[in-house]
Design a protein around this motif. Structure first.
Motif, PDB file in Angstrom:
ATOM      1  N   ALA A   1     -34.622  61.678 156.504  1.00 40.38           N
ATOM      2  CA  ALA A   1     -34.395  62.615 157.613  1.00 40.38           C
ATOM      3  C   ALA A   1     -34.778  61.981 158.946  1.00 40.38           C
ATOM      4  N   ASP A   2     -35.893  61.251 158.964  1.00 37.55           N
ATOM      5  CA  ASP A   2     -36.320  60.576 160.199  1.00 37.55           C
ATOM      6  C   ASP A   2     -35.283  59.545 160.626  1.00 37.55           C
ATOM      7  N   ALA A   3     -34.755  58.784 159.668  1.00 33.21           N
ATOM      8  CA  ALA A   3     -33.760  57.757 159.989  1.00 33.21           C
ATOM      9  C   ALA A   3     -32.466  58.376 160.501  1.00 33.21           C
ATOM     10  N   LEU A   4     -32.186  59.597 160.037  1.00 31.83           N
ATOM     11  CA  LEU A   4     -30.948  60.285 160.414  1.00 31.83           C
ATOM     12  C   LEU A   4     -31.139  61.215 161.613  1.00 31.83           C
ATOM     13  N   PHE A   5     -32.386  61.246 162.131  1.00 33.44           N
ATOM     14  CA  PHE A   5     -32.713  62.101 163.281  1.00 33.44           C
ATOM     15  C   PHE A   5     -32.392  63.571 163.012  1.00 33.44           C
ATOM     16  N   THR A   6     -32.796  64.018 161.836  1.00 34.42           N
ATOM     17  CA  THR A   6     -32.612  65.418 161.476  1.00 34.42           C
ATOM     18  C   THR A   6     -33.844  65.881 160.713  1.00 34.42           C
ATOM     19  N   SER A   7     -33.790  67.077 160.151  1.00 34.84           N
ATOM     20  CA  SER A   7     -34.967  67.644 159.480  1.00 34.84           C
ATOM     21  C   SER A   7     -34.898  67.431 157.975  1.00 34.84           C
ATOM     22  N   GLN A   8     -36.068  67.377 157.359  1.00 34.34           N
ATOM     23  CA  GLN A   8     -36.128  67.211 155.910  1.00 34.34           C
ATOM     24  C   GLN A   8     -35.483  68.389 155.171  1.00 34.34           C
ATOM     25  N   PRO A   9     -35.749  69.639 155.579  1.00 35.51           N
ATOM     26  CA  PRO A   9     -35.074  70.760 154.902  1.00 35.51           C
ATOM     27  C   PRO A   9     -33.559  70.693 155.045  1.00 35.51           C
ATOM     28  N   GLY A  10     -33.090  70.231 156.203  1.00 35.05           N
ATOM     29  CA  GLY A  10     -31.649  70.122 156.412  1.00 35.05           C
ATOM     30  C   GLY A  10     -31.012  69.121 155.470  1.00 35.05           C
ATOM     31  N   VAL A  11     -31.678  67.976 155.253  1.00 35.19           N
ATOM     32  CA  VAL A  11     -31.163  66.976 154.326  1.00 35.19           C
ATOM     33  C   VAL A  11     -31.137  67.522 152.915  1.00 35.19           C
ATOM     34  N   SER A  12     -32.249  68.141 152.501  1.00 36.40           N
ATOM     35  CA  SER A  12     -32.341  68.693 151.146  1.00 36.40           C
ATOM     36  C   SER A  12     -31.254  69.735 150.905  1.00 36.40           C
ATOM     37  N   LYS A  13     -31.019  70.574 151.899  1.00 32.62           N
ATOM     38  CA  LYS A  13     -29.999  71.619 151.760  1.00 32.62           C
ATOM     39  C   LYS A  13     -28.613  71.019 151.595  1.00 32.62           C
ATOM     40  N   GLN A  14     -28.269  70.028 152.420  1.00 37.09           N
ATOM     41  CA  GLN A  14     -26.939  69.444 152.351  1.00 37.09           C
ATOM     42  C   GLN A  14     -26.727  68.659 151.048  1.00 37.09           C
ATOM     43  N   VAL A  15     -27.786  68.039 150.546  1.00 35.25           N
ATOM     44  CA  VAL A  15     -27.684  67.340 149.266  1.00 35.25           C
ATOM     45  C   VAL A  15     -27.393  68.338 148.158  1.00 35.25           C
ATOM     46  N   ARG A  16     -28.092  69.465 148.182  1.00 33.51           N
ATOM     47  CA  ARG A  16     -27.882  70.523 147.182  1.00 33.51           C
ATOM     48  C   ARG A  16     -26.467  71.088 147.273  1.00 33.51           C
ATOM     49  N   LEU A  17     -25.978  71.306 148.474  1.00 31.58           N
ATOM     50  CA  LEU A  17     -24.630  71.836 148.655  1.00 31.58           C
ATOM     51  C   LEU A  17     -23.582  70.875 148.095  1.00 31.58           C
ATOM     52  N   LEU A  18     -23.795  69.584 148.310  1.00 22.39           N
ATOM     53  CA  LEU A  18     -22.859  68.600 147.787  1.00 22.39           C
ATOM     54  C   LEU A  18     -22.895  68.587 146.265  1.00 22.39           C
ATOM     55  N   GLU A  19     -24.095  68.632 145.690  1.00 23.95           N
ATOM     56  CA  GLU A  19     -24.214  68.660 144.231  1.00 23.95           C
ATOM     57  C   GLU A  19     -23.541  69.909 143.649  1.00 23.95           C
TER      58      GLU A  19
END
Length: 333
Positions: free
Chosen positions: A23-41
């Motif tokens: 999330a830090d490398a992507l300049f976004t939030s950790q919850p946001g990354v987790s959510k989008q990963v779950r949505l893709l799965e």
């Protein structure tokens, strides 16, 4: 499926399954990354990552294949952008180089100076690191080009083109016994490995700037030099030679007669196998015009047509054969 989601899963994989770091490398939030990963799965109907509570612990077999294709897809997405930029803004862009200190300090300055005059609207970024770090930056797309000599096994996923051969020199103080015995043009070629091994040695850290060729040469003659200090930086090596700590062995290009007039240079080219510096980029990467121009400036024996030809060869064995032909031609020059 969104490109953003693919960027997220790839970054998570690159960051050792550390979602916060991704999330830090992507300049976004950790919850946001987790959510989008779950949505893709959920959309794909398979798990990409194995979880232990809230933590990711490994990549699933399906996830490994998905990430493999994701890398290819995102590279092609970058290529599409680069093609568009090439036609829209031919003279404008960015070029990121990853290399070692020796290349950045001694081999690249004149090339970069000429390149900047030819392409004033191209922004250059220069990153220095170990060969392993350089390879990683080029493989993951952080850098456009990797410039290195050592540890080419780490660069296997890249297209590596030979740029130039170089060899080594011994640097000593004027009153050193080696300077008195072998200094001057008349004594060129008389220095032996045994002569060097009789004194403390200061040279490059293992894995940097052709160090392996140096070790191989001594070992082949049954010699083990007393290496009292190593460094990744030739300027640091010269500093400690000036302090009288030992004999410096550096790339010949690192000796500047104007700056290093207080040191005596003794050619050691007859003692060591030459090393070859390569420039590498990701297989399948679209090379913009200024990128090809940079390569041909750094390696004048490579024509624009040759660079483009090698870049477009997809089959690894065929590409390797073509590169070997280029290496053979370089050795004859």
């Amino acid at each position: 499926m969104k490109l953003r989601q693919l960027h997220y899963i790839l970054e998570v994989a690159k960051r050792g399954l550390n979602v916060t770091a991704a999330a830090d490398a992507l300049f976004t939030s950790q919850p946001g990354v987790s959510k989008q990963v779950r949505l893709l799965e959920d959309e794909l109907g398979v798990d990409i990552f194995v979880r232990n509570g809230k933590h990711l612990v490994e990549i699933t077999p399906a996830g490994k294949r998905i990430i493999e294709y994701t890398e290819r897809l995102l590279l092609e997405a970058d290529n599409i952008r680069n093609v568009a930029e090439e036609f829209r803004e031919t003279h404008r862009g960015e070029l990121t180089l990853a290399t070692t200190h020796t290349q950045a300090r001694y081999a690249l300055p004149k090339v970069i100076q000429g390149f900047r005059k030819a392409w004033p609207q191209v922004t250059l970024h220069l990153h220095q690191g170990s060969p392993q770090q350089i390879a990683k930056m080029a493989v993951d797309g952080t850098a456009d080009f990797a410039v290195a000599t050592e540890a080419l096994e780490h660069f296997a996923p890249l297209v590596m083109l030979p740029c130039y051969h170089w060899n080594r020199s011994v640097l000593v103080l004027p009153d050193h016994p080696l300077a008195k015995a072998f200094g001057g043009a008349a004594n060129k070629g008389k220095l032996s490995l045994a002569d060097i091994a009789a004194h403390p040695v200061i040279t490059y850290t293992f894995g940097f700037t052709g160090r392996s060729k140096l070790d191989q040469a001594f070992a082949a003659h049954g010699l083990k030099p007393d290496v009292v200090l190593t460094a990744v930086d030739a300027d640091v090596i010269k500093t400690y030679v000036r302090l009288g700590l030992g004999v410096g062995i550096v790339a010949s290009m690192a000796w500047d007669p104007a700056i290093d007039h207080d040191l005596v240079q003794i050619s050691a080219e007859h003692l060591f196998e030459p090393s070859t510096t390569h420039i590498g980029f990701r297989q399948g990467k679209f090379l913009r015009g200024y990128m090809v121009d940079f390569i041909t400036r750094f390696a004048p024996h490579l024509s624009r047509e040759t660079v483009q030809e090698v870049a477009e060869i997809i089959e690894p064995d065929a590409r390797q054969r073509r590169v070997q032909e280029i290496v053979a031609r370089l050795q004859m020059m």
